[in-house]
Scaffold this motif. Structure first.
Motif, short mmCIF file in Angstrom:
data_model
loop_
_atom_site.label_atom_id
_atom_site.label_comp_id
_atom_site.label_asym_id
_atom_site.label_seq_id
_atom_site.Cartn_x
_atom_site.Cartn_y
_atom_site.Cartn_z
N GLU A 56 0.96 -1.21 0.06
CA GLU A 56 0.05 -0.05 -0.11
C GLU A 56 0.83 1.10 -0.10
O GLU A 56 1.97 1.39 0.91
CB GLU A 56 -0.85 0.09 1.31
N ASP A 62 4.96 5.86 4.77
CA ASP A 62 5.08 5.96 5.94
C ASP A 62 6.38 5.18 6.64
O ASP A 62 7.09 5.99 7.50
CB ASP A 62 3.95 5.54 6.80
N LEU B 70 8.51 4.53 20.00
CA LEU B 70 9.27 4.40 18.85
C LEU B 70 8.45 4.72 17.41
O LEU B 70 8.69 4.91 16.27
CB LEU B 70 10.08 3.27 18.77
N PRO B 72 4.52 5.85 17.54
CA PRO B 72 3.47 6.08 18.07
C PRO B 72 2.25 5.89 17.13
O PRO B 72 2.35 6.08 15.98
CB PRO B 72 3.74 7.80 18.26
N LEU B 75 -0.56 9.45 14.99
CA LEU B 75 0.05 10.50 13.91
C LEU B 75 -0.73 10.40 12.64
O LEU B 75 -1.56 9.44 12.23
CB LEU B 75 1.47 10.15 13.72
N TYR B 77 -0.42 9.35 9.62
CA TYR B 77 0.21 8.58 8.70
C TYR B 77 -0.62 8.90 7.34
O TYR B 77 -1.79 8.74 7.14
CB TYR B 77 0.05 7.14 9.41
N ARG B 78 0.23 8.51 6.13
CA ARG B 78 -0.50 8.42 5.01
C ARG B 78 -1.20 7.43 4.75
O ARG B 78 -2.21 7.09 3.98
CB ARG B 78 0.62 8.54 3.80
N HIS B 79 -0.81 6.16 5.33
CA HIS B 79 -1.53 4.96 5.50
C HIS B 79 -3.08 4.93 5.94
O HIS B 79 -4.19 4.72 5.27
CB HIS B 79 -1.01 3.76 6.30
N HIS B 80 -3.35 6.10 6.68
CA HIS B 80 -4.64 6.34 7.34
C HIS B 80 -5.57 7.10 6.09
O HIS B 80 -6.90 7.17 6.26
CB HIS B 80 -4.65 7.33 8.45
N THR B 82 -6.28 5.74 3.46
CA THR B 82 -7.08 4.57 2.94
C THR B 82 -8.31 4.15 3.81
O THR B 82 -8.92 3.37 3.28
CB THR B 82 -6.16 3.29 2.71
N ALA B 87 -1.48 2.25 11.12
CA ALA B 87 -0.43 2.29 10.52
C ALA B 87 0.70 2.25 11.62
O ALA B 87 1.94 1.40 11.33
CB ALA B 87 -0.07 3.61 9.76
N HIS B 90 1.62 -1.48 11.95
CA HIS B 90 2.58 -2.17 11.11
C HIS B 90 3.78 -2.01 11.37
O HIS B 90 4.74 -2.71 11.34
CB HIS B 90 2.36 -1.60 9.77
N LEU B 91 4.34 -0.75 12.08
CA LEU B 91 5.53 -0.18 12.34
C LEU B 91 6.09 -1.10 13.55
O LEU B 91 7.05 -1.54 13.92
CB LEU B 91 5.74 1.24 12.61
#
Lengths: 137, 137, 137
Positions: A56, A62, B70, B72, B75, B77-80, B82, B87, B90-91
């Motif tokens: 994605e 990110d 590390l 958070p 935020l 996130y660009r993934h959001h 969608t 996100a 995933h991190l």
């Protein structure tokens, strides 16, 4: 037990780039003729990684922002006294991981619905290799 | 060479939860009847991980605080864009790792005295799977 | 399929120390008499790791500084309520990874030109073990 090894070479256009390689790994499994087993996918260069996550574009962006925050480029790293300028690439690849092992079941990569395999380049624009080694029966 | 695959499903009560699964993995090894070999334990969802560390509640709490620092949540996130809001999951799973390979010696997981295997959920409260694949002789 | 397991014990002079072990792993592969396969190298203690990266002293120093920034010692970790003082060691080893799987091709570790295997100790000065398990044909 069968074993089959292939090497994939990447030369990314950008210095940092994430490349989806799920199909390449499946192709190596097909070549190997392995029905039950596993396949190791491992970066052979120490400024690149291999990881499994989402395909994605927002999340991929990110990851880039996040890695730059956790392992910034441009700092006065001691590694740079050797003439290199890529210490951050070594650190970024450490966070992402440098290898994955994927299960093979009934001849297919046994992945969850959203799992995709990526090559993560952090110091590209030159030829670098990944080893894909399948084994099984 | 023998190969044996089982899938474990988790539906955690909390959105984030660490679940000890060492005995589940040993049970899969027992079923497989493998004396010498290895077992892969790998999250099939990309907002969960599998790791080896200490079964001590203080340390488990420390991991939670540390991961939030590390990587958070909350935020922009660009993934959001969608529609997702996970996100950070995933991190966080990237830091903890998404899989481990455990040696099997004389039919038992060949672990050090404090090694315990954990499923790390970062976006739970729904059904998610882990693949446990043993191979050997 | 052949399987061969050895255990290496480390007692580092310093509390934190990175030890190159590539030759030790190759020696275990030689002993195993495996031409095609893989070898797992995995820390059996949960405050140590195993990773692959560069054998360059500047970068090794950079790793130490970076890990202390991402996972500081001396904080008021909940794990320390047990009497331990090493929560940061558990976190640091999580970032570095606790194990690697190395391909064996034609009897040799199939590594890229700069890949070296390291044992990463974060709470040393006492005896700790690494399991090295090779399998293949």
């Amino acid at each position: 037990m069968k074993s089959h090894t292939v090497y994939r070479t990447f030369e990314t256009a950008e210095r940092r780039e994430f490349v989806r390689i799920t199909e390449d790994v499946q192709a190596a499994v097909d070549e190997a003729g392995i029905a039950e087993g596993m396949v190791l996918v491992s970066a052979m260069h120490i400024t690149a990684g291999v990881y499994v996550n989402d395909w994605e574009n927002g999340l991929i962006a990110d990851f880039g922002v996040w890695l730059e925050k956790l392992a910034p480029s441009g700092l006065n790293y001691r590694h740079h006294q050797t003439g290199e300028d890529n210490a951050d690439a070594h650190l970024k690849r450490t966070i992402m991981g440098h290898q994955v092992m994927l299960p093979i079941t009934a001849g297919k990569l046994d992945l969850g619905p959203w799992e995709q395999v990526f090559y993560a380049e952090f110091d590209g624009q030159r030829r670098k290799r990944v080893v894909v080694k399948a084994f099984g029966i």
